[in-house]
Design a protein around this motif. Structure first.
Motif, mmCIF file in Angstrom:
data_model
loop_
_atom_site.group_PDB
_atom_site.id
_atom_site.type_symbol
_atom_site.label_atom_id
_atom_site.label_comp_id
_atom_site.label_asym_id
_atom_site.label_seq_id
_atom_site.Cartn_x
_atom_site.Cartn_y
_atom_site.Cartn_z
ATOM 1 N N ASP A 42 42.531 49.208 35.313
ATOM 2 C CA ASP A 42 43.603 48.308 35.764
ATOM 3 C C ASP A 42 44.215 47.598 34.556
ATOM 4 O O ASP A 42 43.551 46.808 33.889
ATOM 5 C CB ASP A 42 43.045 47.259 36.733
ATOM 6 N N ASN A 86 49.815 39.774 44.173
ATOM 7 C CA ASN A 86 49.993 38.336 44.398
ATOM 8 C C ASN A 86 51.047 38.023 45.458
ATOM 9 O O ASN A 86 51.746 37.017 45.361
ATOM 10 C CB ASN A 86 50.329 37.637 43.073
ATOM 11 N N SER A 123 39.756 39.883 40.567
ATOM 12 C CA SER A 123 38.746 38.829 40.384
ATOM 13 C C SER A 123 37.639 38.975 41.428
ATOM 14 O O SER A 123 37.274 37.982 42.089
ATOM 15 C CB SER A 123 39.381 37.437 40.446
ATOM 16 N N LEU A 169 34.602 39.137 41.228
ATOM 17 C CA LEU A 169 33.397 38.332 40.951
ATOM 18 C C LEU A 169 33.758 36.844 40.904
ATOM 19 O O LEU A 169 32.937 36.005 40.518
ATOM 20 C CB LEU A 169 32.771 38.768 39.616
ATOM 21 N N SER A 203 36.074 35.663 38.891
ATOM 22 C CA SER A 203 36.572 35.365 37.547
ATOM 23 C C SER A 203 35.765 34.285 36.816
ATOM 24 O O SER A 203 36.330 33.333 36.275
ATOM 25 C CB SER A 203 38.064 34.965 37.635
ATOM 26 N N SER A 252 34.611 43.687 32.709
ATOM 27 C CA SER A 252 33.531 43.340 31.791
ATOM 28 C C SER A 252 33.768 44.070 30.478
ATOM 29 O O SER A 252 34.329 45.169 30.460
ATOM 30 C CB SER A 252 32.163 43.732 32.365
ATOM 31 N N ARG A 259 26.725 45.088 31.849
ATOM 32 C CA ARG A 259 27.411 44.664 33.078
ATOM 33 C C ARG A 259 28.419 45.723 33.554
ATOM 34 O O ARG A 259 28.629 45.893 34.755
ATOM 35 C CB ARG A 259 28.070 43.300 32.867
HETATM 36 N N1 NAP Z 1 47.206 41.205 39.557
HETATM 37 C C1 NAP Z 1 46.839 40.080 39.040
HETATM 38 O O1 NAP Z 1 47.605 39.102 38.968
HETATM 39 C C2 NAP Z 1 45.442 39.922 38.530
HETATM 40 C C3 NAP Z 1 44.902 38.643 38.359
HETATM 41 C C4 NAP Z 1 43.575 38.536 37.915
HETATM 42 C C5 NAP Z 1 42.852 39.683 37.666
HETATM 43 N N2 NAP Z 1 43.421 40.928 37.811
HETATM 44 C C6 NAP Z 1 42.679 42.175 37.502
HETATM 45 O O2 NAP Z 1 41.368 42.102 38.052
HETATM 46 C C7 NAP Z 1 40.414 42.185 37.011
HETATM 47 C C8 NAP Z 1 39.171 41.399 37.325
HETATM 48 O O3 NAP Z 1 39.454 40.042 37.528
HETATM 49 P P1 NAP Z 1 38.980 38.913 36.521
HETATM 50 O O4 NAP Z 1 38.977 39.471 35.158
HETATM 51 O O5 NAP Z 1 39.809 37.724 36.817
HETATM 52 O O6 NAP Z 1 37.527 38.509 36.978
HETATM 53 P P2 NAP Z 1 36.188 39.181 37.502
HETATM 54 O O7 NAP Z 1 36.194 40.639 37.314
HETATM 55 O O8 NAP Z 1 35.958 38.616 38.850
HETATM 56 O O9 NAP Z 1 35.143 38.506 36.512
HETATM 57 C C9 NAP Z 1 35.117 38.824 35.151
HETATM 58 C C10 NAP Z 1 34.111 37.909 34.464
HETATM 59 O O10 NAP Z 1 32.810 38.142 34.999
HETATM 60 C C11 NAP Z 1 31.896 38.511 33.960
HETATM 61 N N3 NAP Z 1 31.074 39.593 34.535
HETATM 62 C C12 NAP Z 1 31.382 40.900 34.659
HETATM 63 N N4 NAP Z 1 30.410 41.578 35.273
HETATM 64 C C13 NAP Z 1 29.433 40.672 35.564
HETATM 65 C C14 NAP Z 1 28.178 40.769 36.195
HETATM 66 N N5 NAP Z 1 27.725 41.945 36.660
HETATM 67 N N6 NAP Z 1 27.433 39.634 36.313
HETATM 68 C C15 NAP Z 1 27.893 38.444 35.843
HETATM 69 N N7 NAP Z 1 29.088 38.291 35.223
HETATM 70 C C16 NAP Z 1 29.866 39.396 35.095
HETATM 71 C C17 NAP Z 1 32.765 38.968 32.806
HETATM 72 O O11 NAP Z 1 32.166 38.717 31.566
HETATM 73 P P3 NAP Z 1 31.805 39.922 30.530
HETATM 74 O O12 NAP Z 1 33.084 40.613 30.172
HETATM 75 O O13 NAP Z 1 31.180 39.178 29.397
HETATM 76 O O14 NAP Z 1 30.846 40.817 31.261
HETATM 77 C C18 NAP Z 1 34.012 38.096 32.981
HETATM 78 O O15 NAP Z 1 33.808 36.813 32.400
HETATM 79 C C19 NAP Z 1 41.194 41.682 35.782
HETATM 80 O O16 NAP Z 1 40.551 41.992 34.574
HETATM 81 C C20 NAP Z 1 42.516 42.344 35.998
HETATM 82 O O17 NAP Z 1 42.472 43.706 35.622
HETATM 83 C C21 NAP Z 1 44.700 41.050 38.256
#
Ligand code: NAP
Length: 315
Positions: free
Chosen positions: A47, A159, A207, A209, A211, A257, A262
């Protein structure tokens, strides 16, 4: 025997891999290794977004993986997103071409309108004075043209509230295949889920997890007592339970991640299920949207005076 749920079928007939690697806040110099590690571990869905500022590095890694025969382009699912500054009819194709160039690709599996928010062309950062009035039907027409051209094999939005998705469906010639929104046990999106289900639109949860580590997020989803109770009972981590909950809801999920342990753990969610008696417990979790995007609401600038307007009350 747990249902594997490795793919979900879209209204285009394409199959979207159910677990994708998120790349937001994956720093330059780190994101490339994360993508390569994930693909070598079996991830087939990445993504991306122009605004994440790391598509060039991801593109170089993809090119190398293709050249080395690690994976074929046709076996990968690459998503990217149109940034707010490129909503004008004449800017959409150029924005996508620039993303394709950065990613070293000649098509995307999915291209999304990143936000129902538009900003002045060329604006950098998140200044409220740069907010302008979006015209989603016009932007969508340009997205439909990309779909017609084959450069975007599926199109969708991100969104969008239930109301905004409903409004788009009224005017769309090509219905969106995917809506990508915040979705996890603390923000389950039942209204949007129901609309998507009734219209054959696939919901992808970002997000998944909650975020953790993002400064603006105050609630720790991975510490939720229900999630932890289920994790303990099934001998899994809270993150794996959050992801598996999403899959069993019928959503694809995008855990980010950059850590190999992870990345591996987040992909190890296909050989178990949350049984019905535990799955129902998720309905007890208090709900709150964590990524409210207050930066896109302003009394004077743009289309939304308040966050309630941005989300049409779903907050
Ligand atoms: N369309 C949009 O507007 C939008 C908005 C937000 C997000 N997104 C997409 O969705 C993806 C994911 O959302 P996100 O990045 O906000 O948050 P997320 O995936 O919910 O959480 C990521 C965080 O969790 C940690 N993590 C990962 N695996 C883990 C595990 N198994 N146990 C504990 N902690 C863990 C990561 O750290 P480490 O890297 O150190 O493991 C990072 O700090 C984004 O990267 C993006 O591609 C899209």
């Amino acid at each position: 025997m747990a249902q594997a749920m490795r793919f979900f079928e879209l209204n285009t007939g394409a199959k979207i891999p159910s677990v994708g690697l998120g790349t937001w806040q994956a720093a330059p110099g780190v994101v490339g290794d994360a993508v390569a590690t994930a693909i070598k571990l079996g991830y087939r869905h990445i993504d991306c977004a122009q605004v994440y500022g790391n598509e060039k590095e991801i593109g170089s890694v993809l090119k190398k993986l293709f050249e080395d025969g690690v994976v074929k382009r046709e076996d990968l699912w690459i998503t990217s997103k149109l940034w707010n500054t490129n909503h004008a009819l004449e800017d959409v194709q150029e924005a996508m071409d620039s993303t394709l160039q950065d990613l070293h690709l000649n098509y995307l599996d999915l291209y999304l309108i990143h936000w129902p928010v538009s900003m002045k062309k060329g604006a950098v950062g998140f200044n409220r004075e740069d907010l302008t009035q979006p015209d989603i039907p016009v932007t969508w027409r340009a997205m439909e043209a990309l779909y017609d051209s084959g450069k975007a094999r599926a199109i969708g939005v991100s969104n969008f509230s239930t109301k905004k998705l409903g409004d788009l469906l009224e005017v769309a010639r090509v219905p969106p295949a995917v809506v990508q929104v915040e979705c996890h046990p603390v923000w389950q999106q039942p209204k949007l889920h129901a609309l998507c289900k009734s219209k054959g639109i696939h919901l992808t949860g970002f997000s998944p997890l909650g975020s953790p580590g993002t400064g603006i997020v105050k609630i720790e989803v991975l510490k939720d007592p229900v999630l932890n109770m289920v994790a303990e009972k099934l001998g899994k981590s809270p993150a794996q339970i959050a992801l598996r909950w999403g899959l069993q809801m019928g959503h694809s999920v995008l855990p980010k991640s950059t850590n190999e342990v992870r990345i591996r753990q987040n992909f190890d969610v296909f050989d178990f299920s949350i049984p019905e008696d535990l799955f129902v417990k998720f309905s007890e979790i208090e709900q709150e949207r964590l990524i409210k995007a207050t930066v896109f609401a302003h009394e004077t600038f743009g289309a939304y005076r308040t966050v309630e307007e941005l989300w049409d009350g779903e907050i």
